[in-house]
Scaffold this motif. Sequence first.
Motif, PDB file in Angstrom:
ATOM      1  N   ALA A  85       0.829  -1.211   0.000  1.00 17.32           N
ATOM      2  CA  ALA A  85       0.000   0.000   0.000  1.00 17.32           C
ATOM      3  C   ALA A  85       0.864   1.261   0.000  1.00 17.32           C
ATOM      4  CB  ALA A  85      -0.932  -0.006   1.210  1.00 17.32           C
ATOM      5  N   GLN A  86       1.935   1.273   0.792  1.00 18.24           N
ATOM      6  CA  GLN A  86       2.805   2.452   0.830  1.00 18.24           C
ATOM      7  C   GLN A  86       3.545   2.633  -0.492  1.00 18.24           C
ATOM      8  OE1 GLN A  86       2.537   4.628   3.098  1.00 18.24           O
ATOM      9  NE2 GLN A  86       1.615   3.490   4.771  1.00 18.24           N
ATOM     10  N   SER A  87       3.899   1.536  -1.152  1.00 20.34           N
ATOM     11  CA  SER A  87       4.560   1.638  -2.458  1.00 20.34           C
ATOM     12  C   SER A  87       3.624   2.238  -3.504  1.00 20.34           C
ATOM     13  CB  SER A  87       5.053   0.265  -2.914  1.00 20.34           C
ATOM     14  OG  SER A  87       6.032  -0.222  -2.017  1.00 20.34           O
ATOM     15  N   VAL A  88       2.354   1.856  -3.449  1.00 21.48           N
ATOM     16  CA  VAL A  88       1.369   2.450  -4.363  1.00 21.48           C
ATOM     17  C   VAL A  88       1.220   3.941  -4.063  1.00 21.48           C
ATOM     18  CG1 VAL A  88      -1.077   2.458  -5.005  1.00 21.48           C
ATOM     19  CG2 VAL A  88       0.142   0.297  -4.794  1.00 21.48           C
ATOM     20  N   GLN A  89       1.189   4.291  -2.774  1.00 24.67           N
ATOM     21  CA  GLN A  89       1.091   5.699  -2.396  1.00 24.67           C
ATOM     22  C   GLN A  89       2.319   6.477  -2.891  1.00 24.67           C
ATOM     23  OE1 GLN A  89      -1.938   6.539  -1.784  1.00 24.67           O
ATOM     24  NE2 GLN A  89      -1.744   7.376   0.268  1.00 24.67           N
ATOM     25  N   ASP A  90       3.500   5.863  -2.750  1.00 24.56           N
ATOM     26  CA  ASP A  90       4.716   6.507  -3.240  1.00 24.56           C
ATOM     27  C   ASP A  90       4.653   6.743  -4.745  1.00 24.56           C
ATOM     28  OD1 ASP A  90       6.695   7.504  -1.641  1.00 24.56           O
ATOM     29  OD2 ASP A  90       7.719   5.596  -1.353  1.00 24.56           O
ATOM     30  N   ALA A  91       4.164   5.758  -5.478  1.00 29.87           N
ATOM     31  CA  ALA A  91       4.035   5.904  -6.930  1.00 29.87           C
ATOM     32  C   ALA A  91       3.052   7.026  -7.277  1.00 29.87           C
ATOM     33  CB  ALA A  91       3.584   4.590  -7.554  1.00 29.87           C
ATOM     34  N   ARG A  92       1.954   7.097  -6.545  1.00 26.65           N
ATOM     35  CA  ARG A  92       0.990   8.184  -6.773  1.00 26.65           C
ATOM     36  C   ARG A  92       1.625   9.536  -6.484  1.00 26.65           C
ATOM     37  NH1 ARG A  92      -3.685   7.886  -3.147  1.00 26.65           N
ATOM     38  NH2 ARG A  92      -4.604   9.401  -4.538  1.00 26.65           N
ATOM     39  N   PHE A  93       2.406   9.631  -5.408  1.00 26.87           N
ATOM     40  CA  PHE A  93       3.080  10.877  -5.033  1.00 26.87           C
ATOM     41  C   PHE A  93       4.041  11.322  -6.126  1.00 26.87           C
ATOM     42  CE2 PHE A  93       6.822  12.946  -3.199  1.00 26.87           C
ATOM     43  CZ  PHE A  93       6.243  14.026  -2.556  1.00 26.87           C
ATOM     44  N   VAL A  94       4.883  10.399  -6.594  1.00 28.02           N
ATOM     45  CA  VAL A  94       5.881  10.731  -7.619  1.00 28.02           C
ATOM     46  C   VAL A  94       5.195  11.144  -8.922  1.00 28.02           C
ATOM     47  CG1 VAL A  94       7.700   9.747  -9.065  1.00 28.02           C
ATOM     48  CG2 VAL A  94       7.716   9.348  -6.605  1.00 28.02           C
ATOM     49  N   LYS A  95       4.165  10.416  -9.312  1.00 28.81           N
ATOM     50  CA  LYS A  95       3.451  10.767 -10.546  1.00 28.81           C
ATOM     51  C   LYS A  95       2.820  12.148 -10.428  1.00 28.81           C
ATOM     52  CE  LYS A  95      -0.173   9.394 -13.698  1.00 28.81           C
ATOM     53  NZ  LYS A  95      -1.535   9.759 -13.540  1.00 28.81           N
ATOM     54  N   TYR A  96       2.231  12.437  -9.280  1.00 31.30           N
ATOM     55  CA  TYR A  96       1.523  13.709  -9.097  1.00 31.30           C
ATOM     56  C   TYR A  96       2.489  14.893  -9.103  1.00 31.30           C
ATOM     57  CZ  TYR A  96      -1.654  17.153  -7.087  1.00 31.30           C
ATOM     58  OH  TYR A  96      -2.424  18.263  -6.864  1.00 31.30           O
ATOM     59  N   TRP A  97       3.594  14.788  -8.343  1.00 26.15           N
ATOM     60  CA  TRP A  97       4.481  15.931  -8.164  1.00 26.15           C
ATOM     61  C   TRP A  97       5.590  16.032  -9.214  1.00 26.15           C
ATOM     62  CZ3 TRP A  97       3.037  19.853  -5.419  1.00 26.15           C
ATOM     63  CH2 TRP A  97       2.129  19.661  -4.383  1.00 26.15           C
ATOM     64  N   TYR A  98       5.989  14.901  -9.809  1.00 25.70           N
ATOM     65  CA  TYR A  98       7.162  14.936 -10.680  1.00 25.70           C
ATOM     66  C   TYR A  98       6.897  14.539 -12.138  1.00 25.70           C
ATOM     67  CZ  TYR A  98       9.555  15.387  -6.257  1.00 25.70           C
ATOM     68  OH  TYR A  98       9.955  15.819  -5.021  1.00 25.70           O
ATOM     69  N   PHE A  99       5.768  13.938 -12.430  1.00 22.47           N
ATOM     70  CA  PHE A  99       5.507  13.484 -13.795  1.00 22.47           C
ATOM     71  C   PHE A  99       4.226  14.062 -14.386  1.00 22.47           C
ATOM     72  CE2 PHE A  99       8.361  10.064 -12.334  1.00 22.47           C
ATOM     73  CZ  PHE A  99       9.338  10.205 -13.305  1.00 22.47           C
ATOM     74  N   GLY A 100       3.863  15.264 -13.962  1.00 25.19           N
ATOM     75  CA  GLY A 100       2.781  15.980 -14.604  1.00 25.19           C
ATOM     76  C   GLY A 100       1.372  15.659 -14.135  1.00 25.19           C
ATOM     77  N   GLY A 101       1.229  14.901 -13.087  1.00 27.51           N
ATOM     78  CA  GLY A 101      -0.116  14.590 -12.593  1.00 27.51           C
ATOM     79  C   GLY A 101      -0.849  15.806 -12.074  1.00 27.51           C
ATOM     80  N   ARG A 102      -0.108  16.709 -11.448  1.00 26.62           N
ATOM     81  CA  ARG A 102      -0.719  17.929 -10.901  1.00 26.62           C
ATOM     82  C   ARG A 102      -1.211  18.829 -12.022  1.00 26.62           C
ATOM     83  NH1 ARG A 102       1.636  22.866  -7.792  1.00 26.62           N
ATOM     84  NH2 ARG A 102      -0.116  23.303  -6.424  1.00 26.62           N
ATOM     85  N   GLU A 103      -0.386  18.960 -13.057  1.00 26.24           N
ATOM     86  CA  GLU A 103      -0.774  19.797 -14.193  1.00 26.24           C
ATOM     87  C   GLU A 103      -1.997  19.219 -14.898  1.00 26.24           C
ATOM     88  OE1 GLU A 103       2.336  18.838 -13.579  1.00 26.24           O
ATOM     89  OE2 GLU A 103       3.406  20.716 -13.241  1.00 26.24           O
ATOM     90  N   GLN A 104      -2.035  17.899 -15.041  1.00 30.77           N
ATOM     91  CA  GLN A 104      -3.194  17.268 -15.668  1.00 30.77           C
ATOM     92  C   GLN A 104      -4.454  17.477 -14.831  1.00 30.77           C
ATOM     93  OE1 GLN A 104      -2.042  13.187 -16.129  1.00 30.77           O
ATOM     94  NE2 GLN A 104      -1.229  13.515 -18.188  1.00 30.77           N
ATOM     95  N   LYS A 105      -4.310  17.378 -13.514  1.00 34.03           N
ATOM     96  CA  LYS A 105      -5.470  17.547 -12.631  1.00 34.03           C
ATOM     97  C   LYS A 105      -6.074  18.942 -12.766  1.00 34.03           C
ATOM     98  CE  LYS A 105      -6.812  17.515  -7.799  1.00 34.03           C
ATOM     99  NZ  LYS A 105      -6.368  17.317  -6.415  1.00 34.03           N
ATOM    100  N   TYR A 106      -5.220  19.957 -12.850  1.00 35.61           N
ATOM    101  CA  TYR A 106      -5.702  21.329 -12.924  1.00 35.61           C
ATOM    102  C   TYR A 106      -5.861  21.830 -14.358  1.00 35.61           C
ATOM    103  CZ  TYR A 106      -5.014  21.448  -7.927  1.00 35.61           C
ATOM    104  OH  TYR A 106      -5.079  21.168  -6.588  1.00 35.61           O
ATOM    105  N   GLY A 107      -5.647  20.952 -15.322  1.00 34.87           N
ATOM    106  CA  GLY A 107      -5.858  21.325 -16.715  1.00 34.87           C
ATOM    107  C   GLY A 107      -4.838  22.301 -17.242  1.00 34.87           C
ATOM    108  N   LEU A 108      -3.637  22.268 -16.705  1.00 38.42           N
ATOM    109  CA  LEU A 108      -2.603  23.204 -17.141  1.00 38.42           C
ATOM    110  C   LEU A 108      -1.878  22.733 -18.384  1.00 38.42           C
ATOM    111  CD1 LEU A 108      -1.086  24.126 -13.677  1.00 38.42           C
ATOM    112  CD2 LEU A 108      -2.713  25.426 -15.040  1.00 38.42           C
ATOM    113  N   THR A 109      -2.061  21.474 -18.740  1.00 43.97           N
ATOM    114  CA  THR A 109      -1.406  20.965 -19.939  1.00 43.97           C
ATOM    115  C   THR A 109      -2.430  20.249 -20.798  1.00 43.97           C
ATOM    116  OG1 THR A 109      -0.867  18.842 -18.939  1.00 43.97           O
ATOM    117  CG2 THR A 109       0.778  20.575 -18.746  1.00 43.97           C
ATOM    118  N   ASP A 110      -2.067  20.179 -22.048  1.00 47.07           N
ATOM    119  CA  ASP A 110      -2.843  19.408 -22.999  1.00 47.07           C
ATOM    120  C   ASP A 110      -1.842  18.540 -23.737  1.00 47.07           C
ATOM    121  OD1 ASP A 110      -4.929  18.464 -24.464  1.00 47.07           O
ATOM    122  OD2 ASP A 110      -5.160  20.246 -25.728  1.00 47.07           O
ATOM    123  N   ASN A 111      -2.244  17.417 -24.203  1.00 43.75           N
ATOM    124  CA  ASN A 111      -1.302  16.515 -24.873  1.00 43.75           C
ATOM    125  C   ASN A 111      -0.681  17.129 -26.120  1.00 43.75           C
ATOM    126  OD1 ASN A 111      -1.728  14.570 -22.961  1.00 43.75           O
ATOM    127  ND2 ASN A 111      -3.316  13.519 -24.136  1.00 43.75           N
TER     128      ASN A 111
END
Length: 136
Positions: free
Chosen positions: A86-112
Motif C-alpha cells: 500500500a505504501q509503495s502504491v502511495q509513493d508511486a501516486r506521489f511521484v506521478k503527481y508531483w514529478y511526472f505531470g499529474g498535478r498539471e493534468q489535474k488542474y488542466g494546465l497541460t494538454d497533450n
Amino acid sequence: MASTFFTWLRSPAAREYFFSTHFWGPVANWGLPLAALADLSKDEEVISGTMTTALACYSMVFMRFAWRVQPRNYLLFACHATNAAAQSVQDARFVKYWYFGGREQKYGLTDNNTNKPVTEAIEAAKQESNRISSAK
C-alpha cells in the motif's frame, strides 16, 4: 479439517498463542496497512512522500524480521507485506503527481498537444533575450 482446527482452539497451545505478543502485536499493527489502504482514495496533494517512503522501508525491514524470527510470525509478515504494498502504491501516486505531470493534468494546465507552461515560459524568455541582444 474444521474439527482439527476446533480441537486446536481448545488446546493450551492455542491459548498460549492468543495470549502472546506473536498474536496481539500484529493485530495491533494492522492499523498501519488499514490506514494506508484507506488513504489510497484520498487526493495526492496530501500524500507525504517522506513519510510514505519511511513507512514502506519500515515494513520491508520488518517483513524480513517476521520471516526470520522463530517461530515464523506469518500474521506479522502479512501485515507488513500489505503495508509495504500500500505504501509503495502511495509513493508511486506521489511521484506521478508531483514529478511526472499529474498535478498539471489535474488542474488542466497541460494538454497533450501543447507545451507545458514552464516550457512556454522558458521559450518566451529565450525569445525576449534574443530580441534584446539583437537590438543592441
